[in-house]
Design an enzyme around this catalytic site. Sequence first.
Site, PDB file in Angstrom:
ATOM      1  N   SER A   1      -6.486   2.392  -1.478  1.00  0.00           N
ATOM      2  CA  SER A   1      -6.947   1.350  -1.473  1.00  0.00           C
ATOM      3  C   SER A   1      -7.073   0.924  -3.147  1.00  0.00           C
ATOM      4  O   SER A   1      -8.372   1.136  -2.705  1.00  0.00           O
ATOM      5  CB  SER A   1      -7.067   0.223  -0.522  1.00  0.00           C
ATOM      6  OG  SER A   1      -7.269  -0.794  -0.916  1.00  0.00           O
TER       7      SER A   1
ATOM      8  N   HIS B   1      -1.980   2.990  -2.296  1.00  0.00           N
ATOM      9  CA  HIS B   1      -2.459   1.832  -1.750  1.00  0.00           C
ATOM     10  C   HIS B   1      -2.577   0.404  -2.104  1.00  0.00           C
ATOM     11  O   HIS B   1      -3.377   0.131  -2.857  1.00  0.00           O
ATOM     12  CB  HIS B   1      -2.454   1.617  -0.248  1.00  0.00           C
ATOM     13  CG  HIS B   1      -2.780  -0.153   0.288  1.00  0.00           C
ATOM     14  ND1 HIS B   1      -1.933   0.221   1.966  1.00  0.00           N
ATOM     15  CD2 HIS B   1      -3.294  -0.807   1.045  1.00  0.00           C
ATOM     16  CE1 HIS B   1      -1.926  -0.412   2.082  1.00  0.00           C
ATOM     17  NE2 HIS B   1      -2.880  -1.035   2.169  1.00  0.00           N
TER      18      HIS B   1
ATOM     19  N   ASP C   1      -2.679  -3.057  -2.578  1.00  0.00           N
ATOM     20  CA  ASP C   1      -3.038  -4.767  -1.913  1.00  0.00           C
ATOM     21  C   ASP C   1      -2.464  -5.941  -2.929  1.00  0.00           C
ATOM     22  O   ASP C   1      -3.359  -6.587  -4.141  1.00  0.00           O
ATOM     23  CB  ASP C   1      -4.080  -4.928  -1.828  1.00  0.00           C
ATOM     24  CG  ASP C   1      -4.749  -3.883  -0.793  1.00  0.00           C
ATOM     25  OD1 ASP C   1      -3.982  -4.194   0.600  1.00  0.00           O
ATOM     26  OD2 ASP C   1      -5.636  -3.184  -0.872  1.00  0.00           O
TER      27      ASP C   1
ATOM     28  N   MET D   1      -1.776  -9.579  -3.015  1.00  0.00           N
ATOM     29  CA  MET D   1      -2.569 -10.798  -2.187  1.00  0.00           C
ATOM     30  C   MET D   1      -2.779 -12.040  -3.192  1.00  0.00           C
ATOM     31  O   MET D   1      -2.294 -12.190  -4.117  1.00  0.00           O
ATOM     32  CB  MET D   1      -4.110 -11.129  -2.116  1.00  0.00           C
ATOM     33  CG  MET D   1      -4.752  -9.542  -1.169  1.00  0.00           C
ATOM     34  SD  MET D   1      -6.479  -9.971  -0.866  1.00  0.00           S
ATOM     35  CE  MET D   1      -6.413  -8.405  -0.397  1.00  0.00           C
TER      36      MET D   1
ATOM     37  N   HIS E   1       1.653  -3.427   0.116  1.00  0.00           N
ATOM     38  CA  HIS E   1       0.821  -3.616   1.065  1.00  0.00           C
ATOM     39  C   HIS E   1       1.061  -5.253   0.661  1.00  0.00           C
ATOM     40  O   HIS E   1       0.290  -5.708  -0.314  1.00  0.00           O
ATOM     41  CB  HIS E   1      -0.857  -3.698   1.501  1.00  0.00           C
ATOM     42  CG  HIS E   1      -0.731  -4.177   2.020  1.00  0.00           C
ATOM     43  ND1 HIS E   1      -2.698  -4.325   3.339  1.00  0.00           N
ATOM     44  CD2 HIS E   1      -0.684  -5.017   3.286  1.00  0.00           C
ATOM     45  CE1 HIS E   1      -2.571  -5.230   3.823  1.00  0.00           C
ATOM     46  NE2 HIS E   1      -0.804  -5.859   4.774  1.00  0.00           N
TER      47      HIS E   1
ATOM     48  N   MET F   1       0.230  -8.975   1.050  1.00  0.00           N
ATOM     49  CA  MET F   1      -0.571 -10.043   1.609  1.00  0.00           C
ATOM     50  C   MET F   1       0.276 -11.229   0.957  1.00  0.00           C
ATOM     51  O   MET F   1      -0.933 -12.320   0.335  1.00  0.00           O
ATOM     52  CB  MET F   1      -1.482  -9.919   1.735  1.00  0.00           C
ATOM     53  CG  MET F   1      -2.198  -8.535   2.938  1.00  0.00           C
ATOM     54  SD  MET F   1      -3.843  -8.061   2.141  1.00  0.00           S
ATOM     55  CE  MET F   1      -3.555  -6.742   0.855  1.00  0.00           C
TER      56      MET F   1
ATOM     57  N   MET G   1      -3.050  -3.501  11.506  1.00  0.00           N
ATOM     58  CA  MET G   1      -4.734  -3.673  10.534  1.00  0.00           C
ATOM     59  C   MET G   1      -5.761  -3.100  11.263  1.00  0.00           C
ATOM     60  O   MET G   1      -5.785  -4.342  12.231  1.00  0.00           O
ATOM     61  CB  MET G   1      -3.982  -5.542   9.606  1.00  0.00           C
ATOM     62  CG  MET G   1      -3.290  -5.888   8.605  1.00  0.00           C
ATOM     63  SD  MET G   1      -3.854  -4.241   7.340  1.00  0.00           S
ATOM     64  CE  MET G   1      -5.391  -5.496   6.641  1.00  0.00           C
TER      65      MET G   1
ATOM     66  N   GLY H   1      -7.612  -9.357   3.594  1.00  0.00           N
ATOM     67  CA  GLY H   1      -7.761 -10.532   2.727  1.00  0.00           C
ATOM     68  C   GLY H   1      -8.871  -9.661   1.907  1.00  0.00           C
ATOM     69  O   GLY H   1      -8.841 -10.630   0.647  1.00  0.00           O
ATOM     70  N   ARG H   2      -9.797  -8.700   2.042  1.00  0.00           N
ATOM     71  CA  ARG H   2     -10.454  -8.208   1.726  1.00  0.00           C
ATOM     72  C   ARG H   2     -10.952  -6.972   1.940  1.00  0.00           C
ATOM     73  O   ARG H   2     -10.387  -6.296   2.984  1.00  0.00           O
ATOM     74  CB  ARG H   2     -11.749  -8.899   1.242  1.00  0.00           C
ATOM     75  CG  ARG H   2     -12.670  -9.375   2.158  1.00  0.00           C
ATOM     76  CD  ARG H   2     -13.522 -10.917   2.396  1.00  0.00           C
ATOM     77  NE  ARG H   2     -14.516 -11.177   3.208  1.00  0.00           N
ATOM     78  CZ  ARG H   2     -15.386 -10.462   3.843  1.00  0.00           C
ATOM     79  NH1 ARG H   2     -16.221  -9.339   3.535  1.00  0.00           N
ATOM     80  NH2 ARG H   2     -15.504 -10.483   5.040  1.00  0.00           N
ATOM     81  N   GLY H   3     -11.973  -6.048   0.687  1.00  0.00           N
ATOM     82  CA  GLY H   3     -12.010  -4.441   1.176  1.00  0.00           C
ATOM     83  C   GLY H   3     -13.375  -5.065   1.688  1.00  0.00           C
ATOM     84  O   GLY H   3     -13.783  -5.950   1.419  1.00  0.00           O
ATOM     85  N   GLY H   4     -13.694  -3.454   2.018  1.00  0.00           N
ATOM     86  CA  GLY H   4     -15.682  -3.571   2.979  1.00  0.00           C
ATOM     87  C   GLY H   4     -16.067  -4.413   3.895  1.00  0.00           C
ATOM     88  O   GLY H   4     -16.663  -4.208   4.173  1.00  0.00           O
TER      89      GLY H   4
ATOM     90  N   ASP I   1      -5.033   0.577   7.913  1.00  0.00           N
ATOM     91  CA  ASP I   1      -5.934  -0.332   7.377  1.00  0.00           C
ATOM     92  C   ASP I   1      -6.648  -0.946   7.189  1.00  0.00           C
ATOM     93  O   ASP I   1      -6.876  -2.273   7.794  1.00  0.00           O
ATOM     94  CB  ASP I   1      -4.409  -1.193   6.133  1.00  0.00           C
ATOM     95  CG  ASP I   1      -4.864  -1.777   5.168  1.00  0.00           C
ATOM     96  OD1 ASP I   1      -6.687  -1.038   4.408  1.00  0.00           O
ATOM     97  OD2 ASP I   1      -4.229  -2.702   4.032  1.00  0.00           O
ATOM     98  N   GLY I   2      -7.558  -0.748   6.425  1.00  0.00           N
ATOM     99  CA  GLY I   2      -9.091  -1.538   6.736  1.00  0.00           C
ATOM    100  C   GLY I   2      -9.851  -0.758   7.210  1.00  0.00           C
ATOM    101  O   GLY I   2     -10.638  -0.923   8.242  1.00  0.00           O
TER     102      GLY I   2
HETATM  103  C1  DX5 Z   1      -7.587  -6.072   2.999  1.00  0.00           C
HETATM  104  C2  DX5 Z   1      -6.454  -4.662   2.238  1.00  0.00           C
HETATM  105  C3  DX5 Z   1      -7.115  -2.939   2.505  1.00  0.00           C
HETATM  106  C4  DX5 Z   1      -8.619  -2.576   2.109  1.00  0.00           C
HETATM  107  C5  DX5 Z   1      -9.611  -1.522   2.426  1.00  0.00           C
HETATM  108  O1  DX5 Z   1      -7.003  -6.646   3.221  1.00  0.00           O
HETATM  109  O2  DX5 Z   1      -5.315  -4.189   2.670  1.00  0.00           O
HETATM  110  O3  DX5 Z   1      -6.466  -2.710   1.790  1.00  0.00           O
HETATM  111  O4  DX5 Z   1      -8.786  -2.675   0.855  1.00  0.00           O
HETATM  112  O5  DX5 Z   1     -10.498  -1.639   2.321  1.00  0.00           O
HETATM  113  P1  DX5 Z   1     -11.276  -0.188   2.669  1.00  0.00           P
HETATM  114  O6  DX5 Z   1     -10.968   0.767   2.946  1.00  0.00           O
HETATM  115  O7  DX5 Z   1     -12.707  -0.772   1.683  1.00  0.00           O
HETATM  116  O8  DX5 Z   1     -11.465  -1.742   4.186  1.00  0.00           O
HETATM  117 ZN    ZN Z   2      -3.559  -3.345   2.732  1.00  0.00          ZN
END
Ligand code: DX5
Ligand code: ZN
Length: 227
Positions: A9, A34, A36, A38, A68, A70, A140, A145-148, A174-175
């Site tokens: 991602s 991937h 993302d 948004m 992806h 969103m 999911m 909405g966000r990574g990490g 994913d996530g």
């Molecule tokens: C979250 C995204 C994911 C995210 C995954 O909304 O759809 O693709 O970037 O990031 P990690 O692997 O850091 O959870």
């Molecule tokens: Zn994603």
Amino acid sequence: MVKAIISPSVLASDFGNLTAECRKMIKGGAEWLHMDVMDGHFVPNITMGAPILSCVHKGIPDIFMDCHMMVAQPEKWVNDIADAGGALYCFHLEATTDPLSLIKAIHDRNMKAGVAISPDTPSTAITNEVGEKADMLLVMTVYPGRGGQKFLDRCVPKVAELRARFPEKDIEVDGGVGPKTIDACADAGSNVIVAGTAIFNAANPETVIQLLKDTVDTAQAKLAIQK
Ligand code: DX5
Ligand code: ZN
């Protein structure tokens, strides 16, 4: 038996060097990237859209962009993403009232169609017809909405349910996926693995990519024997 596909991602990458970051991942063994997208409506954040994907595609013409989406009105962006070189258009089931027409529109633009479900959406929301027409199903394992974010174990049974219903389908997670959580995902039957922070923040991304891939292939071989 489905094969392992690793889709890093880019949300965890250096957006200022996005094309180079994607190139590095492909060199490190990633099959897909991937992307993302948004829109600030379906999720609070805004990331990137077709103009940026188009630049990446120009730099790496044979890249497989796993988009992806969103976004609140997924019908709206099919043409733009196709024109930008998107290979797979994955929309959220929660964002549309007519998934079958949307899948058809995506196929008409020669992209693969993916259907994503957020943590609170049950796997049964994906009807047999939608599941059969889609090329990929995305479970999911965090709220989009966000990574990490922390991996939500309670989403894993949905992967197993979908794998039982669709034995040959690409099923993506994913996530919060990384070396610590890949076993649960692979054993449940997912074969397309998205990982952002676990790959981009690693000292050796290629080692993590290989580990994720090997775990999926081993689990798939085991599942094939059990059949
Ligand atoms: C979250 C995204 C994911 C995210 C995954 O909304 O759809 O693709 O970037 O990031 P990690 O692997 O850091 O959870
Ligand atoms: Zn994603």
